[in-house]
Design a protein around this motif. Structure first.
Motif, PDB file in Angstrom:
ATOM      1  N   UNK A 182      50.541 -24.131  30.472  1.00 29.36           N
ATOM      2  CA  UNK A 182      50.611 -23.651  29.100  1.00 29.36           C
ATOM      3  C   UNK A 182      51.213 -22.249  29.092  1.00 29.36           C
ATOM      4  N   UNK A 183      51.562 -21.802  27.910  1.00 30.53           N
ATOM      5  CA  UNK A 183      52.067 -20.451  27.705  1.00 30.53           C
ATOM      6  C   UNK A 183      50.921 -19.626  27.126  1.00 30.53           C
ATOM      7  N   UNK A 184      50.895 -18.349  27.451  1.00 28.90           N
ATOM      8  CA  UNK A 184      49.898 -17.437  26.908  1.00 28.90           C
ATOM      9  C   UNK A 184      50.635 -16.271  26.243  1.00 28.90           C
ATOM     10  N   UNK A 185      50.040 -15.716  25.214  1.00 30.09           N
ATOM     11  CA  UNK A 185      50.592 -14.538  24.561  1.00 30.09           C
ATOM     12  C   UNK A 185      49.784 -13.337  25.047  1.00 30.09           C
ATOM     13  N   UNK A 186      50.480 -12.365  25.602  1.00 31.98           N
ATOM     14  CA  UNK A 186      49.795 -11.203  26.161  1.00 31.98           C
ATOM     15  C   UNK A 186      49.435 -10.202  25.066  1.00 31.98           C
ATOM     16  N   UNK A 239      56.736 -27.030  25.056  1.00 25.29           N
ATOM     17  CA  UNK A 239      57.799 -27.667  24.266  1.00 25.29           C
ATOM     18  C   UNK A 239      58.439 -28.852  24.989  1.00 25.29           C
ATOM     19  N   UNK A 240      57.818 -29.337  26.078  1.00 25.74           N
ATOM     20  CA  UNK A 240      58.347 -30.508  26.789  1.00 25.74           C
ATOM     21  C   UNK A 240      58.412 -31.694  25.829  1.00 25.74           C
ATOM     22  N   UNK A 241      59.524 -32.398  25.868  1.00 27.78           N
ATOM     23  CA  UNK A 241      59.730 -33.535  24.983  1.00 27.78           C
ATOM     24  C   UNK A 241      60.326 -33.139  23.642  1.00 27.78           C
ATOM     25  N   UNK A 242      60.415 -31.833  23.393  1.00 25.68           N
ATOM     26  CA  UNK A 242      61.006 -31.314  22.159  1.00 25.68           C
ATOM     27  C   UNK A 242      62.233 -30.453  22.452  1.00 25.68           C
ATOM     28  N   UNK A 243      62.094 -29.517  23.396  1.00 26.28           N
ATOM     29  CA  UNK A 243      63.130 -28.532  23.687  1.00 26.28           C
ATOM     30  C   UNK A 243      63.240 -28.321  25.193  1.00 26.28           C
ATOM     31  N   UNK A 244      64.332 -27.702  25.610  1.00 28.42           N
ATOM     32  CA  UNK A 244      64.568 -27.419  27.023  1.00 28.42           C
ATOM     33  C   UNK A 244      63.674 -26.310  27.572  1.00 28.42           C
ATOM     34  N   UNK A 245      63.245 -25.395  26.689  1.00 33.02           N
ATOM     35  CA  UNK A 245      62.415 -24.273  27.119  1.00 33.02           C
ATOM     36  C   UNK A 245      61.375 -23.970  26.046  1.00 33.02           C
ATOM     37  N   UNK A 246      60.305 -23.276  26.409  1.00 31.49           N
ATOM     38  CA  UNK A 246      59.303 -22.911  25.415  1.00 31.49           C
ATOM     39  C   UNK A 246      59.931 -22.049  24.307  1.00 31.49           C
ATOM     40  N   UNK A 247      59.826 -22.522  23.093  1.00 35.59           N
ATOM     41  CA  UNK A 247      60.466 -21.830  21.974  1.00 35.59           C
ATOM     42  C   UNK A 247      59.810 -20.499  21.651  1.00 35.59           C
ATOM     43  N   UNK A 250      51.619 -30.224  35.357  1.00 37.49           N
ATOM     44  CA  UNK A 250      52.924 -30.747  35.757  1.00 37.49           C
ATOM     45  C   UNK A 250      53.706 -31.151  34.511  1.00 37.49           C
ATOM     46  N   UNK A 251      54.998 -31.362  34.671  1.00 40.09           N
ATOM     47  CA  UNK A 251      55.821 -31.822  33.556  1.00 40.09           C
ATOM     48  C   UNK A 251      55.298 -33.164  33.034  1.00 40.09           C
ATOM     49  N   UNK A 252      54.867 -34.029  33.948  1.00 37.75           N
ATOM     50  CA  UNK A 252      54.308 -35.323  33.564  1.00 37.75           C
ATOM     51  C   UNK A 252      53.057 -35.148  32.687  1.00 37.75           C
ATOM     52  N   UNK A 253      52.184 -34.226  33.067  1.00 35.06           N
ATOM     53  CA  UNK A 253      50.976 -33.959  32.283  1.00 35.06           C
ATOM     54  C   UNK A 253      51.315 -33.375  30.906  1.00 35.06           C
ATOM     55  N   UNK A 254      52.308 -32.493  30.872  1.00 30.17           N
ATOM     56  CA  UNK A 254      52.713 -31.893  29.594  1.00 30.17           C
ATOM     57  C   UNK A 254      53.310 -32.945  28.660  1.00 30.17           C
ATOM     58  N   UNK A 255      54.105 -33.852  29.199  1.00 20.29           N
ATOM     59  CA  UNK A 255      54.686 -34.918  28.376  1.00 20.29           C
ATOM     60  C   UNK A 255      53.602 -35.875  27.884  1.00 20.29           C
ATOM     61  N   UNK A 256      52.608 -36.158  28.727  1.00 17.09           N
ATOM     62  CA  UNK A 256      51.494 -37.012  28.307  1.00 17.09           C
ATOM     63  C   UNK A 256      50.697 -36.327  27.201  1.00 17.09           C
TER      64      UNK A 256
END
Length: 116
Positions: free
Chosen positions: A2-6, A75-83, A102-108
């Motif tokens: 996941x992404x976090x905001x600092x 943003x996996x499955x939507x965009x190439x990188x986290x928007x 993993x990418x597989x877990x993010x897509x699931x």
């Protein structure tokens, strides 16, 4: 992961509209798994825990914007990188080392959030 905001976040609001999973919230805002997803009622999280998707949860931060890790798919499955990271003017959207997936877990997770 996941992404976090600092805590360098300037609360500019640029990221919030970019998130396809509605995983980003304003400081001190309650949130629910059902917010702009297909989830409703009692659901099983990808980690196996059961939760009420409609229940309002405590804010993750009361000072700056925050990302709910269970709703972030990078943003996996939507965009190439986290928007969020691509539009952030202060580069405070970074990988969350505490939520490695993993990418597989993010897509699931994407499918789980947006099943029809």
């Amino acid at each position: 992961m996941a992404i976090i905001i600092t805590d360098e976040c300037i609360n500019c609001d640029a990221c919030i509209v970019e998130c396809p999973n509605n995983a980003i919230y304003e400081p001190d805002q309650e949130w629910a798994y059902s917010d702009e997803t297909s989830l409703s009622g009692i659901v099983t999280l990808p980690n196996g825990e059961e939760v009420d998707a409609d229940k309002m949860n405590e804010p993750v931060s009361d000072e700056f914007y925050f990302i709910v890790p269970d709703k972030c798919t990078e943003c996996k499955g939507f965009h190439e990188e986290p928007q969020c990271a691509s539009v952030c003017p202060v580069d405070c959207c970074i990988p969350d080392e505490d939520h490695v997936e993993s990418e597989e877990e993010l897509l699931a997770k994407k499918v789980w959030l947006h099943a029809e």
